[in-house]
Motif scaffolding. Structure first.
Motif, short mmCIF file in Angstrom:
data_model
loop_
_atom_site.label_atom_id
_atom_site.label_comp_id
_atom_site.label_asym_id
_atom_site.label_seq_id
_atom_site.Cartn_x
_atom_site.Cartn_y
_atom_site.Cartn_z
N ASP A 145 -30.96 47.46 -0.08
CA ASP A 145 -30.63 47.90 1.27
C ASP A 145 -29.89 49.24 1.23
O ASP A 145 -28.85 49.35 0.58
CB ASP A 145 -29.73 46.88 1.98
N PRO A 194 -26.70 41.39 3.47
CA PRO A 194 -27.44 42.35 2.66
C PRO A 194 -28.26 41.70 1.56
O PRO A 194 -28.02 40.55 1.18
CB PRO A 194 -26.33 43.21 2.05
N LYS A 195 -29.23 42.46 1.08
CA LYS A 195 -30.03 42.09 -0.09
C LYS A 195 -30.11 43.33 -0.97
O LYS A 195 -29.88 44.45 -0.52
CB LYS A 195 -31.44 41.67 0.32
N PRO A 196 -30.47 43.14 -2.24
CA PRO A 196 -30.63 44.31 -3.12
C PRO A 196 -31.63 45.30 -2.53
O PRO A 196 -32.64 44.91 -1.97
CB PRO A 196 -31.18 43.70 -4.42
N SER A 225 -31.29 42.30 6.71
CA SER A 225 -31.89 43.05 5.61
C SER A 225 -33.40 43.16 5.71
O SER A 225 -34.08 42.23 6.13
CB SER A 225 -31.54 42.38 4.28
N GLY A 280 -34.66 44.25 2.82
CA GLY A 280 -34.83 44.22 1.37
C GLY A 280 -35.39 42.89 0.90
O GLY A 280 -35.49 41.96 1.68
N PRO A 281 -35.73 42.81 -0.32
CA PRO A 281 -35.56 43.84 -1.33
C PRO A 281 -36.71 44.84 -1.39
O PRO A 281 -36.60 45.86 -2.06
CB PRO A 281 -35.49 43.03 -2.63
N LYS A 308 -34.74 33.20 4.67
CA LYS A 308 -33.50 32.73 5.26
C LYS A 308 -33.77 31.70 6.35
O LYS A 308 -33.00 30.76 6.51
CB LYS A 308 -32.70 33.91 5.82
#
Length: 180
Positions: A129, A125-127, A90, A92-93, A1
């Protein structure tokens, strides 16, 4: 990010072994001094990040926090340190949750405005979390300087455990801070 937002990663800063100290004094690289007073600590475990920002090497630096590793260097170095809500940034993932849910990612920086802008960049969010807090009503940076409604602040001026005796001087301090 960070890279997607245009940040340039310059390098790594010093931290204690296993990130488990409130000072940054690893055997491998030596102690990180506070740039305002080199006889004092920059704090830890993100002390290298705190020292780099306080010294003006960078405007913002990555940090993580389980037990104070953002907040301690910020306090030692005169910076802003925010431990975000669990899941706001996050892990994640791959990590999902770290430090029994107590570890978060964030940054140390000089201003509240920079803090809010960085939270806008990193939040989401990310997958994978396990915890996803609700999204903000508007960007965090728009909250800085915005007109606020009256705040309700809860005060606990006595130990939460009824079997523990409180200290009247401490209770008076909490009440004075609340009145202020």
């Amino acid at each position: 990010k960070l890279r997607a937002a245009g940040f340039v990663v310059l390098g790594r800063t010093n931290m204690p072994e296993l990130a488990v100290s409130v000072t940054t004094e690893p055997v491998a690289y030596g102690a990180t001094a506070n740039p305002w007073d080199v006889t004092r600590s920059a704090g830890g475990s993100s002390g290298g990040s705190g020292a780099a920002v306080a010294a003006g090497m960078v405007p913002i630096a990555h940090a993580s926090d389980s037990g104070g590793s953002i907040r301690i260097p910020a306090a030692h170095c005169g910076l802003v340190g925010l431990k975000p809500t669990r899941g706001r940034i996050s892990l994640g993932p791959k990590r999902g949750e770290a430090g029994v849910g107590n570890t978060v990612k964030g940054c140390v920086r000089r201003t509240v405005r920079d803090t809010a802008a960085m939270l806008d960049v990193l939040a989401g969010p990310k997958p994978g979390d396990p915890h996803v807090p609700p999204p903000p009503a508007r960007p965090f940076r728009e909250e800085v300087g915005a007109r606020q409604t009256a705040l309700r602040v809860g005060l606990l001026d006595h130990p939460a455990n009824p079997e523990v005796a409180g200290d009247p001087e401490c209770a008076a301090g909490v009440q004075a801070a609340g009145a202020l």
